[in-house]
Design an enzyme around this catalytic site. Structure first.
Site, mmCIF file in Angstrom:
data_model
loop_
_atom_site.group_PDB
_atom_site.id
_atom_site.type_symbol
_atom_site.label_atom_id
_atom_site.label_comp_id
_atom_site.label_asym_id
_atom_site.label_seq_id
_atom_site.Cartn_x
_atom_site.Cartn_y
_atom_site.Cartn_z
ATOM 1 C CG HIS A 73 -5.743 -5.633 1.435
ATOM 2 N ND1 HIS A 73 -6.395 -6.206 2.571
ATOM 3 C CD2 HIS A 73 -4.790 -5.259 1.650
ATOM 4 C CE1 HIS A 73 -5.369 -6.150 3.634
ATOM 5 N NE2 HIS A 73 -4.275 -5.703 2.914
ATOM 6 C CD GLU A 74 -2.575 -3.922 -0.743
ATOM 7 O OE1 GLU A 74 -2.018 -3.170 0.157
ATOM 8 O OE2 GLU A 74 -2.150 -5.191 -0.822
ATOM 9 C CD GLU B 24 0.144 -1.371 3.060
ATOM 10 O OE1 GLU B 24 0.447 -2.194 2.409
ATOM 11 O OE2 GLU B 24 0.325 -1.480 4.374
ATOM 12 C CE1 TYR C 109 -3.145 -8.887 5.457
ATOM 13 C CE2 TYR C 109 -1.543 -10.220 7.026
ATOM 14 C CZ TYR C 109 -1.517 -9.055 5.702
ATOM 15 O OH TYR C 109 -0.603 -8.384 4.962
HETATM 16 N N1 BES Z 1 0.909 -4.405 3.489
HETATM 17 C C1 BES Z 1 0.728 -5.752 3.232
HETATM 18 C C2 BES Z 1 2.115 -6.359 2.811
HETATM 19 C C3 BES Z 1 3.027 -6.446 3.779
HETATM 20 C C4 BES Z 1 2.845 -6.999 5.015
HETATM 21 C C5 BES Z 1 4.119 -6.296 3.310
HETATM 22 C C6 BES Z 1 3.774 -7.137 5.860
HETATM 23 C C7 BES Z 1 5.383 -6.258 4.101
HETATM 24 C C8 BES Z 1 5.204 -6.800 5.600
HETATM 25 C C9 BES Z 1 -0.519 -5.520 2.308
HETATM 26 O O1 BES Z 1 -1.214 -4.745 2.501
HETATM 27 C C10 BES Z 1 -1.049 -6.908 2.102
HETATM 28 O O2 BES Z 1 -1.659 -7.188 2.915
HETATM 29 N N2 BES Z 1 -1.092 -7.648 0.812
HETATM 30 C C11 BES Z 1 -1.974 -8.705 0.621
HETATM 31 C C12 BES Z 1 -3.177 -8.609 0.199
HETATM 32 C C13 BES Z 1 -4.122 -9.521 0.621
HETATM 33 C C14 BES Z 1 -4.583 -9.720 1.917
HETATM 34 C C15 BES Z 1 -5.689 -8.967 -0.073
HETATM 35 C C16 BES Z 1 -0.906 -9.711 0.053
HETATM 36 O O3 BES Z 1 0.323 -9.256 -0.348
HETATM 37 O O4 BES Z 1 -1.415 -10.984 0.013
HETATM 38 ZN ZN ZN Z 2 -2.703 -5.302 4.044
#
Ligand code: BES
Ligand code: ZN
Length: 663
Positions: A338-339, A314, A427
């Protein structure tokens, strides 16, 4: 050399940005308990007594003929001391052994007397943890409260985990090299020296000089190309360090909405535009209606090379996503929603430490599903949420429910890398807790109004769950009176501090109409002798991707199926077994492995060669390593071929799974 009070005007620290529309009375800010400064065990910095008013990065990126390139930088930190004498005459920043610092200096006040090159300061890098080091800078004297300091640090970023260099072969176009940064959680300390803690917010700007034929983009509110291939960026809202992100590559853009464009390599731009043309704005508008103004100006999406380790990241104004989202049918838009939801939860209201990560992700999952409900309806959203619940189930089965990481508030001890605590709990258990809060309120529009007031109350701040829950109880005094925080079995304290399956699960039965057929079909396929007539009577051609995903999750749960069933299933549904959609491919590969279907091992290999997303890669290596000799051999063979393409963190996690590194 001392920089006196008021050398230059310091901008106000808090509460900038447009105010959110208020839907309900809001408790007096003063009534909300004042917060103690948050200690972040994952930061080596002495951020506490300082405000970082602004960070400016002067960067020069060049690519070597093969492999890694060079990033030379100067970071300018504009600091204000908030407490007399705190920290003595030393300032500590987060850095990384890969960050070679050549000089630190104190600049004279702008326009004032003094050597423009500044006064060189003693600087020393000391060990801190496996994921970073501490940069000790000795100031001429202990600063006093109110004092403004401008520090510059000259450095070169080497092979750190935050700055990724890709060879042409690792890009979609295979013509030119590429570099990107990934900050979350604690990787940006190998990109620039800073207070690398989400408890500190600041504005930033940057100039980035790149080679001819390359474009630079950053997570910034403004973007401008100047002469000499120099790009200038400004982020005018305060953000934490982990949200600063940079890409340099052969990338182009196309408009997909009034405030949105997609960025991608030239060979992907058509597909990217087609996937999201005209749909992003609706997500933003619904988000604004629910959670208040979108304060970031633009919302653009950058399609990353296939090795990008996340589905989405994000970065403000410019979400980074995996190219796997280019499914051709918009079926993976939940990642974009989500983002976008992080624009309020995470980027505006931020977890003060990585132990409170569920505040970012749990609220974002809830917000994502609120937007999804408005756009796609409740049945579809419940179906998607059910696939999320299946992930939580798998995770807790794998770790044991009582694992300490299966609580919402995680204790991150000194030395523990916050990235190593990443899992489904923040999550999906986080989603359950926020849903539980909504259930306590008992009225969706009242809860929506609360979320909007919450964002407005804590925007541009970094907070803990105590702030969130304190505000909730202040906002709903009748619930506070009833003692909803201490209902036996559902105590807020239990939610936060006790590992285990969520004590409350939101009702997903509105998704039954979509889930039921998938459950029934999975039952049929799990039978000892297959009832082909009943199976053939079910037409899955019209099913949406998430229905198929849900079906495959059921099959996986029931696997191994009786001998021969999966083979027949594969033949019967090429839509599944030959799918190009990454979510389907992941599940199919998991089924192939759990059923030991050696004939289709090549699909596992192909999938792992095609992309490097952590959430796809690790479960498959775990499954291979827990499988037959042949599966283990496949794991080794695939890893040795693909390791150089994987993000270094993902590489290390795979090594642990395969016993190639100490756990
Ligand atoms: N912020 C996260 C990705 C992240 C988390 C990067 C922790 C580094 C450390 C991002 O918003 C995320 O949760 N992405 C998910 C999307 C899904 C839950 C819809 C992904 O990458 O799978
Ligand atoms: Zn996230």
């Amino acid at each position: 050399q001392e920089c006196g009070d008021g050398c230059f005007a310091a901008p106000p620290r808090r509460g900038r940005g447009p105010g959110a529309a208020m839907a309900a009375p809001v408790p007096d800010a003063a009534a909300v308990r004042a917060r103690a400064p948050v200690r972040d065990a994952a930061s080596a910095s002495s951020a506490g007594p300082w405000s970082l008013l602004h960070l400016h990065l002067d960067l020069r990126v060049s690519f070597a003929a093969a492999g890694a390139g060079r990033l030379q930088g100067r970071a300018r930190l504009e600091l204000r001391c908030e407490r007399d004498g705190a920290g003595g005459a030393e300032l500590r920043l987060d850095a990384h052994p890969a960050l070679a610092v050549s000089r630190a200096a104190l600049l004279p006040p702008p326009g004032g007397p003094g050597d423009a090159a500044g006064q060189t300061l003693p600087v020393e890098s000391r060990p801190f943890a496996s994921y970073g080091s501490a940069l000790h800078i000795t100031l001429p004297q202990a600063p006093r409260a109110g004092q403004l300091l401008t520090l510059v640090i000259d450095y070169e970023a080497g092979e750190g985990p935050g700055v990724c260099w890709l060879s042409p072969e690792q890009t979609a176009g295979k013509q030119k090299p590429y570099m990107y940064t990934q900050g979350q959680a604690v990787l940006n300390r190998s990109f620039f020296p800073c207070f690398d803690t989400p408890s500190v917010k600041f504005t930033y700007s940057a100039t980035v000089k790149v080679p001819e034929g390359f474009t630079a983009v950053m997570s910034a509110t403004s973007w401008e190309k100047q002469k000499d291939n120099t790009f200038v960026f400004k982020m005018s809202q305060p953000i934490p360090s982990y949200l600063i992100a940079l890409v340099v590559g052969d990338i182009v853009s196309a408009d997909v909405g009034p405030r949105s464009r997609v960025w991608a390599e030239p060979c992907l731009i058509e597909a990217a535009k087609k996937e999201y043309d005209g749909v992003i704005e609706e997500f933003l508008v619904v988000g604004e209606k629910l959670f208040g103004p979108y304060v970031w100006g633009r919302y653009d999406i950058l399609f990353m090379p296939p090795s990008f380790p996340f589905g989405g990241m994000e970065n403000p104004c410019l979400t980074f996503v995996t190219p796997c989202l280019l499914a051709g049918d918009r079926s993976l838009a939940d990642v974009i929603i989500h983002e976008i939801s992080h624009s309020w939860f995470g980027n505006l209201v931020t977890n003060a430490s990585w132990g409170e990560f569920w505040l970012n992700e749990g609220f974002t999952m809830y917000a994502q599903r609120r937007i999804s409900t408005e756009v796609y309806g409740l049945p579809y959203t419940c179906l998607e949420a059910a696939t999320g619940r299946a992930l939580l189930r798998q995770h807790m089965d794998a770790t044991g429910e009582d694992h300490p990481l299966n609580k919402l508030r995680v204790v991150i001890e000194p030395g523990i890398n916050p990235d190593d605590t990443y899992n489904e709990t923040p999550y999906e258990k986080g989603y359950c807790f926020v849903s539980y809060l909504a259930h306590l309120v008992g009225n969706q529009s009242k809860f929506d109004a609360f979320l909007q007031a919450y964002v407005n109350r804590f925007k541009f701040q970094s907070i803990t769950a105590d702030d969130t829950l304190g505000f909730f109880l202040e906002y709903f005094p009748e619930l506070k009176e009833k003692g909803v925080d201490s209902i036996p079995g559902f105590e807020f304290d239990r939610w936060l501090n006790t590992p285990g399956w969520p004590p409350y699960l939101p009702d997903l039965s509105p998704g039954q109409q979509l889930m039921r057929p998938a459950e029934e079909l999975a039952e049929l396929w799990a039978a000892d002798s297959l009832n082909m007539e009943a199976i053939e009577a079910v037409d899955i051609m019209g099913w949406r991707t998430y229905q198929l995903v849900y079906f495959l999750d059921q099959i996986l749960q029931k696997s191994p199926l009786p001998e021969g069933n999966v083979k027949r299933l594969s033949k019967m549904y090429p839509k599944i077994s030959k799918a190009q959609n990454a979510e389907l491919r992941l599940r199919w590969c998991q089924i192939v492995l759990k059923n030991n279907l050696e004939a289709e091992y090549s699909k596992v290999k192909d999938f792992l060669h095609s992309q490097g997303k952590q959430k796809y890669t690790l479960p498959l290596y775990r499954a291979m390593w827990g499988g037959s000799e042949a599966a283990r051999a496949l794991a080794m063979e695939t890893f040795s071929a693909t390791a150089p393409q994987l993000h270094v963190n993902v590489q290390n996690y795979v090594k642990k799974i395969l016993g190639l590194a100490e756990a």
